[in-house]
Enzyme design. Structure first.
Site, mmCIF file in Angstrom:
data_model
loop_
_atom_site.group_PDB
_atom_site.id
_atom_site.type_symbol
_atom_site.label_atom_id
_atom_site.label_comp_id
_atom_site.label_asym_id
_atom_site.label_seq_id
_atom_site.Cartn_x
_atom_site.Cartn_y
_atom_site.Cartn_z
ATOM 1 C CG ASP A 1 -2.095 0.916 1.121
ATOM 2 O OD1 ASP A 1 -2.929 0.777 0.216
ATOM 3 O OD2 ASP A 1 -2.144 1.826 1.963
ATOM 4 C CE1 TYR B 1 -8.264 4.820 -0.745
ATOM 5 C CE2 TYR B 1 -8.795 3.939 -2.899
ATOM 6 C CZ TYR B 1 -7.928 4.060 -1.841
ATOM 7 O OH TYR B 1 -6.708 3.437 -1.876
ATOM 8 C CE1 TYR C 1 -5.858 7.209 0.956
ATOM 9 C CE2 TYR C 1 -5.863 7.251 3.356
ATOM 10 C CZ TYR C 1 -5.956 6.556 2.164
ATOM 11 O OH TYR C 1 -6.141 5.200 2.181
ATOM 12 C CG HIS D 1 -5.310 -3.453 -1.167
ATOM 13 N ND1 HIS D 1 -4.495 -2.802 -2.072
ATOM 14 C CD2 HIS D 1 -5.233 -2.736 -0.015
ATOM 15 C CE1 HIS D 1 -3.942 -1.734 -1.492
ATOM 16 N NE2 HIS D 1 -4.379 -1.677 -0.253
#
Length: 331
Positions: free
Chosen positions: A116, A160, A243, A305
């Site tokens: 990730d 997202y 993010y 994932h």
């Protein structure tokens, strides 16, 4: 190979994993570890919504194979202290923390394993600290030059990542639920093969219906471990990095660098991240080898994932084979 298979079948003995805190860059950071201090070191870097615990299966496997496994919680995640100003936390902070953790443990060479957004922490570390890197394994993503990545990221406003980049939006969305529901929903959502994209009048949490089951390989006990730690840490730092933080030092100016260390990239064929436009083409066309010349690409059919939790024995075998092949690189 038979000896390797025997190691892979060893049940995960969680009680053998020890925990401690290191004073690093003004913060008390938590690490989980298992294995001898004299063994070659492997550091595991988690993503979101994870903490060190996501690597439990891999830590046991590499320790059984004669390596030292270390899995930190990033600052602001899990049991680690939050930064003084979470809304200013950056990727660079995480990279510097990893380097400082290794210095604190007197580790001069390390294998780096990441998934990730931890992949970007890992590649930044590897590019800035080539002399410390014995090899790198990344799950789900390979190194991609930033300009190419921006070009590929042509997704709707409801994606997202774009939603969570907006200050306050995820906080409002998450705030409608308790922490358990938020973590449950994200794990379910990220386990699917579809890219999480909300409609205009919908929030990301609405993409998961109430009472949707957890993935079969993720138990209620696993969920409870995550929930307890996110109830402690909250989501403030986790929403900032990855993010909302754009600062990432990849160690170059005009010219895109090459990752010189031995590299393995494990791509799950049902991982939504590989469905982002351009990503699969970048891997399959061989363009990735312009930037990672010494790379082995492995595709895992039906992998999600969270392939390292979904198919731990298979992923452990891939990692152990890679470590065994490259362990001649001294500590």
């Amino acid at each position: 190979m038979k000896q390797l298979q025997n190691k892979l079948q060893t049940p995960a003995k969680m009680d053998k994993i020890s925990h401690r805190f290191l004073q690093v860059n003004g913060l008390k950071l938590h690490i989980a570890e298992i294995g001898s201090d004299s063994s070659p070191a492997v550091i595991f870097l988690h993503g979101f919504p994870e903490i060190w615990y996501t690597w439990r299966h891999q830590m046991i496997a590499v320790a059984n194979a004669g390596f030292k496994a270390i899995a930190p919680d990033y600052r602001g995640y899990g049991l680690s202290d939050p930064p003084a100003e979470p809304d200013k936390a950056s990727y660079d902070d995480f990279v510097n923390d990893i380097a400082s953790i290794l210095d604190s443990l007197d580790i001069s060479k390390v294998f780096v394993i990441a998934k990730d957004f931890g992949v970007w922490v890992a590649y930044s570390f590897v590019l800035l600290h080539e002399e410390k890197t014995a090899g790198i394994v990344t799950l789900g993503m390979a190194f991609m030059p930033p300009n190419a990545y921006k070009h590929h990221l042509s997704l709707p406003e409801g994606f997202y990542v774009q939603r969570w980049q907006e200050p306050g939006r995820a906080e409002t969305d998450f705030g409608r639920f308790d922490v358990k529901t938020v973590i449950r929903n994200i794990y379910i959502l990220f386990s699917r093969s579809e890219i999480p994209i909300a409609d205009e009048n919908q929030e990301i949490m609405d993409l998961v219906r109430p009472l949707s089951p957890l993935p079969s390989w993720f138990t209620e006990d696993d969920l409870a471990t995550y929930v307890a730690l996110y109830e402690k840490s909250g989501f403030q730092t986790a929403l900032q990095v990855p993010y909302r933080s754009s600062k990432l030092n990849l160690g170059y100016g005009e010219q895109v660098p090459k990752v010189k260390a031995p590299t393995m990239v494990i791509i799950s064929e049902e991982d939504y991240a590989s469905k982002v436009p351009g990503v699969d083409e970048y891997i399959r066309s061989g363009e990735v080898k312009k930037y990672i010349p010494n790379v082995e690409i492995v595709h895992v059919p039906n992998g999600s994932h969270f392939v390292h939790e979904q198919f731990p024995n298979h992923v452990n075998q891939l990692i152990l084979t890679f470590l065994d092949h490259n362990k001649h690189v001294k500590k």
